[in-house]
Write a protein that holds these residues in place. Sequence first.
Motif, PDB file in Angstrom:
ATOM      1  N   ARG A  53       0.827  -1.207   0.000  1.00 27.78           N
ATOM      2  CA  ARG A  53       0.000   0.000   0.000  1.00 27.78           C
ATOM      3  C   ARG A  53       0.860   1.256   0.000  1.00 27.78           C
ATOM      4  O   ARG A  53       0.599   2.198  -0.738  1.00 27.78           O
ATOM      5  N   ARG A  54       1.927   1.255   0.812  1.00 25.94           N
ATOM      6  CA  ARG A  54       2.803   2.430   0.904  1.00 25.94           C
ATOM      7  C   ARG A  54       3.475   2.774  -0.420  1.00 25.94           C
ATOM      8  O   ARG A  54       3.727   3.938  -0.703  1.00 25.94           O
ATOM      9  N   ILE A  55       3.785   1.745  -1.192  1.00 25.05           N
ATOM     10  CA  ILE A  55       4.467   2.022  -2.462  1.00 25.05           C
ATOM     11  C   ILE A  55       3.489   2.060  -3.633  1.00 25.05           C
ATOM     12  O   ILE A  55       3.896   2.207  -4.782  1.00 25.05           O
ATOM     13  N   ARG A  61       2.321  -7.419  -7.047  1.00 24.25           N
ATOM     14  CA  ARG A  61       3.454  -6.621  -7.537  1.00 24.25           C
ATOM     15  C   ARG A  61       4.338  -6.217  -6.353  1.00 24.25           C
ATOM     16  O   ARG A  61       5.560  -6.239  -6.451  1.00 24.25           O
ATOM     17  N   GLY A  62       3.725  -5.858  -5.240  1.00 27.95           N
ATOM     18  CA  GLY A  62       4.478  -5.522  -4.032  1.00 27.95           C
ATOM     19  C   GLY A  62       5.324  -6.697  -3.571  1.00 27.95           C
ATOM     20  O   GLY A  62       6.457  -6.522  -3.117  1.00 27.95           O
ATOM     21  N   SER A  63       4.790  -7.900  -3.727  1.00 25.13           N
ATOM     22  CA  SER A  63       5.524  -9.107  -3.347  1.00 25.13           C
ATOM     23  C   SER A  63       6.768  -9.275  -4.213  1.00 25.13           C
ATOM     24  O   SER A  63       7.841  -9.646  -3.718  1.00 25.13           O
ATOM     25  N   ARG A  64       6.665  -8.989  -5.505  1.00 29.20           N
ATOM     26  CA  ARG A  64       7.826  -9.104  -6.399  1.00 29.20           C
ATOM     27  C   ARG A  64       8.897  -8.073  -6.036  1.00 29.20           C
ATOM     28  O   ARG A  64      10.089  -8.374  -6.031  1.00 29.20           O
ATOM     29  N   VAL A  65       8.458  -6.852  -5.719  1.00 27.10           N
ATOM     30  CA  VAL A  65       9.415  -5.815  -5.308  1.00 27.10           C
ATOM     31  C   VAL A  65      10.077  -6.231  -4.003  1.00 27.10           C
ATOM     32  O   VAL A  65      11.299  -6.118  -3.846  1.00 27.10           O
ATOM     33  N   LEU A  66       9.282  -6.728  -3.088  1.00 30.13           N
ATOM     34  CA  LEU A  66       9.806  -7.191  -1.803  1.00 30.13           C
ATOM     35  C   LEU A  66      10.844  -8.287  -2.008  1.00 30.13           C
ATOM     36  O   LEU A  66      11.917  -8.252  -1.396  1.00 30.13           O
ATOM     37  N   ASN A  67      10.567  -9.230  -2.894  1.00 29.40           N
ATOM     38  CA  ASN A  67      11.522 -10.302  -3.165  1.00 29.40           C
ATOM     39  C   ASN A  67      12.841  -9.754  -3.715  1.00 29.40           C
ATOM     40  O   ASN A  67      13.916 -10.244  -3.356  1.00 29.40           O
ATOM     41  N   ARG A  85      -0.024 -16.042   8.391  1.00 26.08           N
ATOM     42  CA  ARG A  85      -0.290 -15.571   7.024  1.00 26.08           C
ATOM     43  C   ARG A  85       0.303 -14.193   6.771  1.00 26.08           C
ATOM     44  O   ARG A  85       0.365 -13.734   5.644  1.00 26.08           O
ATOM     45  N   THR A  86       0.732 -13.520   7.834  1.00 25.86           N
ATOM     46  CA  THR A  86       1.218 -12.150   7.716  1.00 25.86           C
ATOM     47  C   THR A  86       2.739 -12.109   7.729  1.00 25.86           C
ATOM     48  O   THR A  86       3.376 -12.616   8.640  1.00 25.86           O
ATOM     49  N   ILE A  87       3.293 -11.475   6.704  1.00 25.72           N
ATOM     50  CA  ILE A  87       4.738 -11.289   6.610  1.00 25.72           C
ATOM     51  C   ILE A  87       5.072  -9.892   7.119  1.00 25.72           C
ATOM     52  O   ILE A  87       4.412  -8.920   6.773  1.00 25.72           O
TER      53      ILE A  87
END
Length: 136
Positions: A53-55, A61-67, A85-87
């Motif tokens: 949400r912040r980005i 898509r946020g998950s790919r950036v995080l990875n 379930r929460t990272i």
Amino acid sequence: MSRRFFELILAIKRKCQCNEEQIRKELGLTAAQFGALIALDDRTEVAGCEFARRIGLSASRGSRVLNSLVAAGYVATHVRAEDRRTIQVTLTDKGIRMKGRIADRMADCESRICDRLDHSDLRQVRAALERLEAVL
């Protein structure tokens, strides 16, 4: 004939994007990594969905950036014990150093802008930008 208000905003946006791109290239960051590092606070954990949400990205898509940030060593993640379930995402020492380098480059850019304005103009421009951000 004077330019439309929106045209001025777009011209400023383009100039800011050029400066951002130069900073990103110097530091070897993608646009998404740059935005993500700016959005994260030092030593503060944030949930993965809040990170996205912040980005301004979808969860996937946020998950790919995080990875990509994890692979580069800029952030660490762990699963919350109370909700598996929460990272949770946090900057690593390397990420904090990179964020500091980003801040230094941004401060240099801001100085180049501010050095060309007197105190009164600077105050007016800041107030106008803050007002503009609020209404957009």
